[in-house]
Design a protein around this motif. Structure first.
Motif, PDB file in Angstrom:
ATOM      1  N   GLN A 102     -20.354 -40.637  46.812  1.00  0.00           N
ATOM      2  CA  GLN A 102     -20.923 -40.011  47.804  1.00  0.00           C
ATOM      3  C   GLN A 102     -20.621 -40.667  49.134  1.00  0.00           C
ATOM      4  OE1 GLN A 102     -25.546 -39.961  49.043  1.00  0.00           O
ATOM      5  NE2 GLN A 102     -25.191 -38.005  47.746  1.00  0.00           N
ATOM      6  N   LEU A 103     -19.884 -39.589  49.888  1.00  0.00           N
ATOM      7  CA  LEU A 103     -19.361 -40.326  51.149  1.00  0.00           C
ATOM      8  C   LEU A 103     -20.286 -40.324  52.328  1.00  0.00           C
ATOM      9  CD1 LEU A 103     -15.904 -38.688  51.579  1.00  0.00           C
ATOM     10  CD2 LEU A 103     -16.384 -40.755  50.493  1.00  0.00           C
ATOM     11  N   GLY A 104     -20.474 -41.415  52.931  1.00  0.00           N
ATOM     12  CA  GLY A 104     -21.256 -41.728  54.184  1.00  0.00           C
ATOM     13  C   GLY A 104     -20.935 -40.975  55.406  1.00  0.00           C
ATOM     14  N   THR A 105     -19.783 -41.595  55.740  1.00  0.00           N
ATOM     15  CA  THR A 105     -19.086 -41.359  57.119  1.00  0.00           C
ATOM     16  C   THR A 105     -17.592 -41.122  56.801  1.00  0.00           C
ATOM     17  OG1 THR A 105     -18.759 -43.865  57.605  1.00  0.00           O
ATOM     18  CG2 THR A 105     -20.697 -42.856  58.447  1.00  0.00           C
ATOM     19  N   LEU A 106     -16.868 -40.354  57.662  1.00  0.00           N
ATOM     20  CA  LEU A 106     -15.429 -40.360  57.566  1.00  0.00           C
ATOM     21  C   LEU A 106     -14.927 -40.207  58.831  1.00  0.00           C
ATOM     22  CD1 LEU A 106     -12.966 -39.695  55.821  1.00  0.00           C
ATOM     23  CD2 LEU A 106     -13.558 -37.266  55.886  1.00  0.00           C
ATOM     24  N   GLU A 107     -13.493 -41.011  59.009  1.00  0.00           N
ATOM     25  CA  GLU A 107     -12.964 -40.835  60.292  1.00  0.00           C
ATOM     26  C   GLU A 107     -11.614 -40.634  59.787  1.00  0.00           C
ATOM     27  OE1 GLU A 107     -13.488 -43.953  63.202  1.00  0.00           O
ATOM     28  OE2 GLU A 107     -15.347 -44.371  62.669  1.00  0.00           O
ATOM     29  N   ILE A 108     -10.753 -39.486  60.588  1.00  0.00           N
ATOM     30  CA  ILE A 108      -9.436 -39.149  60.301  1.00  0.00           C
ATOM     31  C   ILE A 108      -8.784 -39.146  61.668  1.00  0.00           C
ATOM     32  CG2 ILE A 108      -7.912 -37.580  59.383  1.00  0.00           C
ATOM     33  CD1 ILE A 108      -9.780 -36.903  57.115  1.00  0.00           C
ATOM     34  N   LYS A 109      -7.632 -39.753  61.776  1.00  0.00           N
ATOM     35  CA  LYS A 109      -6.900 -39.600  63.032  1.00  0.00           C
ATOM     36  C   LYS A 109      -5.280 -39.319  62.550  1.00  0.00           C
ATOM     37  CE  LYS A 109      -9.596 -42.550  66.269  1.00  0.00           C
ATOM     38  NZ  LYS A 109      -9.507 -43.634  67.211  1.00  0.00           N
ATOM     39  N   ASN A 110      -4.852 -38.481  62.940  1.00  0.00           N
ATOM     40  CA  ASN A 110      -3.525 -38.010  62.883  1.00  0.00           C
ATOM     41  C   ASN A 110      -2.940 -37.937  61.586  1.00  0.00           C
ATOM     42  OD1 ASN A 110      -3.249 -38.407  65.933  1.00  0.00           O
ATOM     43  ND2 ASN A 110      -2.863 -40.470  65.640  1.00  0.00           N
ATOM     44  N   GLY A 111      -3.392 -36.521  60.977  1.00  0.00           N
ATOM     45  CA  GLY A 111      -3.062 -36.333  59.668  1.00  0.00           C
ATOM     46  C   GLY A 111      -2.384 -34.905  59.670  1.00  0.00           C
ATOM     47  N   ASP A 161     -21.749 -37.993  58.463  1.00  0.00           N
ATOM     48  CA  ASP A 161     -21.225 -38.049  59.712  1.00  0.00           C
ATOM     49  C   ASP A 161     -19.792 -38.194  59.460  1.00  0.00           C
ATOM     50  OD1 ASP A 161     -23.604 -38.581  61.368  1.00  0.00           O
ATOM     51  OD2 ASP A 161     -23.883 -40.225  60.065  1.00  0.00           O
ATOM     52  N   MET A 162     -18.870 -37.434  60.615  1.00  0.00           N
ATOM     53  CA  MET A 162     -17.389 -37.309  60.346  1.00  0.00           C
ATOM     54  C   MET A 162     -16.952 -36.947  61.684  1.00  0.00           C
ATOM     55  SD  MET A 162     -15.608 -34.433  57.964  1.00  0.00           S
ATOM     56  CE  MET A 162     -16.926 -33.233  58.361  1.00  0.00           C
ATOM     57  N   SER A 163     -15.753 -37.653  62.028  1.00  0.00           N
ATOM     58  CA  SER A 163     -15.244 -37.553  63.489  1.00  0.00           C
ATOM     59  C   SER A 163     -13.348 -37.376  62.820  1.00  0.00           C
ATOM     60  CB  SER A 163     -15.095 -38.678  64.159  1.00  0.00           C
ATOM     61  OG  SER A 163     -14.280 -38.742  65.131  1.00  0.00           O
ATOM     62  N   VAL A 164     -12.987 -36.000  63.163  1.00  0.00           N
ATOM     63  CA  VAL A 164     -11.749 -35.941  62.804  1.00  0.00           C
ATOM     64  C   VAL A 164     -11.064 -35.695  64.003  1.00  0.00           C
ATOM     65  CG1 VAL A 164     -10.059 -34.429  61.628  1.00  0.00           C
ATOM     66  CG2 VAL A 164     -12.256 -35.054  60.525  1.00  0.00           C
ATOM     67  N   GLU A 165      -9.754 -36.257  64.270  1.00  0.00           N
ATOM     68  CA  GLU A 165      -8.915 -35.842  65.444  1.00  0.00           C
ATOM     69  C   GLU A 165      -7.324 -35.632  64.842  1.00  0.00           C
ATOM     70  OE1 GLU A 165      -9.082 -39.062  68.578  1.00  0.00           O
ATOM     71  OE2 GLU A 165     -11.146 -39.165  68.473  1.00  0.00           O
ATOM     72  N   ASN A 166      -7.135 -34.586  65.265  1.00  0.00           N
ATOM     73  CA  ASN A 166      -5.480 -33.990  65.420  1.00  0.00           C
ATOM     74  C   ASN A 166      -5.128 -34.139  63.518  1.00  0.00           C
ATOM     75  OD1 ASN A 166      -4.970 -34.100  68.079  1.00  0.00           O
ATOM     76  ND2 ASN A 166      -4.727 -36.279  67.984  1.00  0.00           N
ATOM     77  N   LEU A 167      -5.768 -33.219  63.080  1.00  0.00           N
ATOM     78  CA  LEU A 167      -5.656 -32.876  61.692  1.00  0.00           C
ATOM     79  C   LEU A 167      -5.117 -31.553  61.648  1.00  0.00           C
ATOM     80  CD1 LEU A 167      -5.397 -33.909  58.822  1.00  0.00           C
ATOM     81  CD2 LEU A 167      -8.005 -33.001  58.505  1.00  0.00           C
TER      82      LEU A 167
END
Length: 653
Positions: A102-111, A161-167
Motif C-alpha cells: 500500500q503506497l503512502g506517497t508518490l513523487e515522479i519527475k520527468n518520466g 498523496d501524490m506529486s507528478v511532474e512532466n510524465l
C-alpha cells in the motif's frame, strides 16, 4: 504466582519486542533486501517477458520511503516501454507485513511511458500474454472475489498523496500518434488537480482534471474538461478508426465499493455534456447528445455480472431503467431489459440526438407512451431466444410531420432512388406516368409470389414480425456477422421512399421509428402501400416499377404475366442487377434457380395460394424476350457462387 492479567501483559510485551526486532532487522538490512528484491524482479521480467529492467540507483529514504533514479523497462528488440528519471515513494510498513503493498506517497519527475507498434511488432506484446498456469485451469472464477481483489490491489497502489511532474504517455500505432503530457498532477488531502497537454497528428489541446479522490475509502468524484475554449477531442480514435468524438466535460463519481454476502456492489454515476460523435457507420452527420447521465449499480456474484435494475440512464429528457446480466451458474445466459416509464411523446421526439434522426426534426406529437424490452439469450440453447418488445401508447397522435411526411404516400409524388449518394432519374408515382400500374392491373400471381418471398404476413402485421427478428438475431449471433435481416415490405417502402441506402445506425433507427408511425397511425392503407411498392422498387439496371419490369423482361403488360414470369420477378428482388446470373450460356435457368422455384411453388401450394391449374406453366421454359435479353448475351461470367443466391439464404420461413 503470576495472574492472568500479568500473563497477557507479558505476552503483549513479547509481541511488541518481536515486532521491534523485525523492524530493527528490516532497518539494518533493508538496503540489502531492496537490492535482492530488484534483482529478483529483473530476473523474472527477463525470463518471463524477455525484457530488461534497469534501475541506476535505489535506496531507502527514512523508515519507509524508497528513492529510485533512472528506471527503464525495455523489451528486447523493441522500443523502451517506460523510462522515469526520478521516483520517490513510501510504503505502509504494517500492511507490508500482512502481505499487502500500500503506497503512502508518490513523487515522479520527468518520466515517459510509451506504447509503440511498428508493423506487427509491439513493445508491449509480451506483457499481454496470459499466464499458462492460470489459463489452463478449468475452475470457474468467482467474479465478485476476483474483481474485489483486483480493485483493492489497484487502489492500494494509488497513493494518498501524490506529486507528478512532466510524465508523458505516448502512443505510436504505425505513425498514428498521440501524446498525453502530464505537466503537473497533485493529490493532497484527497483533492486532485492536474494540468495536461494533449498532442496528436491532428490537434493540440490543454486539459484539466480536478475533484475528490480517496483511494483508501474507495470513493472519488472527478471532472475532466478543457482549459481552453471548445470541446475536448478524443485522441487517436480519429486516425485509427475514423471515429471523431468530443465532449465539453465528463464527471465520474464512485460512491461505494463494498463486498458483503458474497456480492460486490459498485455504486455511483457518470455524466457527459455535449457529447459529439462522427463515424460513417453511425450517421452521415455529427451526432450530438446534449446531456447524458448514468446512475449505476454494478453487482457481481460468484457466477454473475450485472447492471442492476435500480440503475437509471438518461439522455436529454428520456429516462429509462436498464438491466444487463451475464450469468454462468448453469448455462451461459445473457439478459437485457429496458423499461421506459410513461413519458410525453413530444419530450421523446425533442430528446432524439441531433444528427441521428434528421427526418424527425420539426415533428410534433401528442399523448404519452411507455416501453418495455425483454431479451434473453442462452449460449448453449440459442433457439430458445426471448425477444419481447412492448410499447403502450395513450392518445398518441402525430400532429406535425418532420422532413419525412408520410402522408405523401397517399397521393402523387416523384420518387428518385439514390445509389451511392447519386440520385437516379425521377419516377412519377401516379396516373400521369404511362408505366404506373394500379394493383388491379397487375397479375394476381405477382402479388402472391412477392408476398411469399418478401413478406408473407404483410396484411396482418404492424410493420414488424417479432419471430423474424428473433430468427435474425439467432442467426447473426451464430454466424458472428449480420448475415440475415428481418425486413418487411413496410420497412422496404420507408427505406426506398424516405431514406437513403447508406448502411448506418442512423438510417436503421429512423427506418424502425418511421415504420412504427406509418403502420400504427393508419396513415396509409396496406393496399396503397403495396401498390406504391410495386411501382417504385428496382427490378433491374435502371428499371423501376412493375410497368417497366414486365416490358424490360417479357415485352408484356403487368396484367399479362404468367406464373413463371411472376415467380422470376419475385425471386430477383434482392439482387435485381444480377438477374443475368440466374441463366446459363444456353439461356436456361441454372440448377440453383430452378430449386428456388420448386421450393417457392411448393410453399405457395401448401398455403393454398396456388392450384394445379396455376402451375401449368411450370413445365414451360422461362423466355426473356425484352431488352433484358441483351444482358444475357453480354454476360461473360460462367458461374456465380451458389451461396450468394442460395435457397436457404434467400427464402427462410
Amino acid at each position: 504466582m503470576k495472574t492472568g492479567k500479568q500473563k497477557i501483559i507479558l505476552l503483549l510485551k513479547v509481541f511488541v519486542a518481536f515486532l521491534l526486532l523485525i523492524a530493527i532487522g528490516f532497518f539494518v538490512f533493508r538496503d540489502s533486501i531492496l537490492q535482492q528484491a530488484i534483482e529478483k524482479a529483473s530476473t523474472k521480467i527477463e525470463q518471463k517477458y524477455n525484457s530488461n529492467l534497469s534501475i541506476k540507483k535505489a535506496a531507502f529514504d527514512g523508515f519507509s520511503g524508497i528513492s529510485l533514479t533512472e528506471i527503464t523497462l525495455t523489451p528486447k528488440n523493441a522500443d523502451t516501454l517506460f523510462s522515469i528519471q526520478k521516483m520517490k515513494t513510501s510504503i505502509n510498513f504494517w500492511h507490508l507485513l500482512l502481505g499487502d503493498v500500500q503506497l503512502g506517497t508518490l513523487e515522479i519527475k520527468n518520466g515517459m511511458v510509451q506504447l509503440v507498434q511498428k508493423g506487427n511488432v509491439k513493445n508491449f506484446a509480451a506483457f499481454l500474454k496470459k499466464d499458462n498456469a492460470e489459463s489452463s485451469t478449468n475452475d470457474k472464477r468467482d467474479y465478485a472475489a476476483f474483481a474485489y481483489r483486483i480493485i483493492s490491489k489497484a487502489l492500494n497502489l494509488v497513493p494518498t498523496d501524490m506529486s507528478v511532474e512532466n510524465l508523458k504517455f505516448k502512443l505510436d500505432d504505425n505513425g498514428k500518434k498521440a501524446t498525453i503530457d502530464i505537466k503537473k498532477l497533485v493529490l493532497f488531502d484527497k483533492e486532485l488537480e492536474t494540468s495536461i497537454d494533449v498532442q496528436t497528428n491532428t490537434f493540440a489541446q490543454r486539459w484539466k482534471i480536478s475533484g475528490f479522490a480517496d483511494p483508501r475509502n474507495k470513493k472519488a468524484d472527478i471532472r475532466i474538461f478543457n482549459k481552453d475554449t471548445g470541446a475536448i477531442k478524443v485522441p487517436y480514435f480519429d486516425e485509427r478508426y475514423n471515429l471523431k468524438s468530443s465532449f465539453d466535460s465528463i464527471r465520474l463519481n464512485i460512491q461505494n465499493i463494498d463486498k458483503s454476502g458474497g456480492e460486490l456492489h459498485i455504486d455511483g454515476f457518470t455524466s457527459i455534456t455535449n457529447f459529439r460523435i462522427n463515424h460513417p457507420k453511425i450517421a452521415s452527420k455529427d451526432v450530438v447528445i446534449k446531456n447524458a447521465r448514468f446512475d449505476y449499480r454494478f453487482l457481481l456474484g460468484s457466477n454473475f455480472i450485472s447492471v442492476d435494475s435500480s440503475s437509471t440512464a438518461q439522455f436529454n429528457q428520456v429516462k429509462f431503467r436498464p438491466y444487463i446480466s451475464y450469468d454462468t451458474e448453469a448455462d451461459t445466459i445473457y439478459k437485457l431489459k429496458v423499461t421506459i416509464p410513461k413519458m410525453k411523446a413530444q419530450d421523446f421526439i425533442s430528446s432524439l440526438p441531433d444528427g441521428l434522426f434528421t427526418n424527425f426534426q420539426g415533428m410534433q406529437a401528442e399523448g404519452t407512451f411507455d416501453y418495455k424490452l425483454d431479451f434473453k439469450f442462452n449460449k448453449n440453447k440459442p433457439d430458445q431466444l426471448v425477444f419481447d418488445s412492448n410499447l403502450k401508447k395513450e392518445k398518441l397522435k402525430i400532429t406535425k410531420y418532420g422532413e419525412a411526411n408520410l402522408t405523401k404516400l397517399n397521393g402523387e409524388f416523384v420518387y428518385r432512388a439514390i445509389i451511392k449518394e447519386v440520385p437516379q432519374r425521377p419516377i412519377l408515382v401516379g396516373a400521369a406516368n404511362p408505366n404506373y400500374t394500379p394493383t388491379d392491373q397487375i397479375s394476381s400471381y405477382l402479388r402472391k409470389c412477392v408476398l411469399t418471398t418478401e413478406d408473407p404476413s404483410f396484411f396482418s402485421h404492424h410493420g414488424f414480425i417479432n419471430e423474424a427478428f428473433k430468427q435474425s438475431i439467432v442467426k447473426n449471433i451464430k454466424t458472428k456477422k449480420f448475415s440475415r435481416g428481418a425486413s418487411t415490405i413496410s420497412m422496404q417502402l420507408i427505406k426506398n421512399v424516405f431514406l437513403t441506402r447508406e448502411k448506418t445506425v442512423s438510417r436503421k433507427l429512423e427506418e424502425i421509428l418511421l415504420v412504427y408511425i406509418l403502420e400504427n397511425n393508419r396513415i396509409v392503407s396496406k393496399e396503397r402501400m403495396l401498390e406504391v411498392y410495386f411501382n417504385i422498387i428496382e427490378w433491374g439496371p435502371n428499371v423501376y416499377g412493375i410497368g417497366e419490369a414486365s416490358r424490360f423482361y417479357f415485352q408484356k403488360n403487368p396484367s399479362e404475366l404468367t406464373f413463371n414470369e411472376c415467380l422470376f420477378l419475385a425471386r430477383i428482388i434482392p439482387s435485381p442487377k444480377k438477374f443475368m446470373y440466374q441463366f446459363n450460356d444456353q439461356g436456361k435457368l441454372r440448377d440453383f434457380a430452378a430449386k428456388q422455384e420448386s421450393f417457392l411453388t411448393n410453399i405457395m401450394t401448401t398455403r393454398g395460394l396456388l392450384s394445379i391449374d396455376d402451375t401449368i406453366y411450370k413445365s414451360q421454359p422461362l423466355l426473356i424476350s425484352g431488352a433484358a435479353k441483351s444482358y444475357l448475351r453480354l454476360k461473360v461470367q460462367d458461374s456465380i457462387p451458389i451461396d450468394s443466391l442460395s435457397v436457404n439464404e434467400e427464402f427462410e420461413f
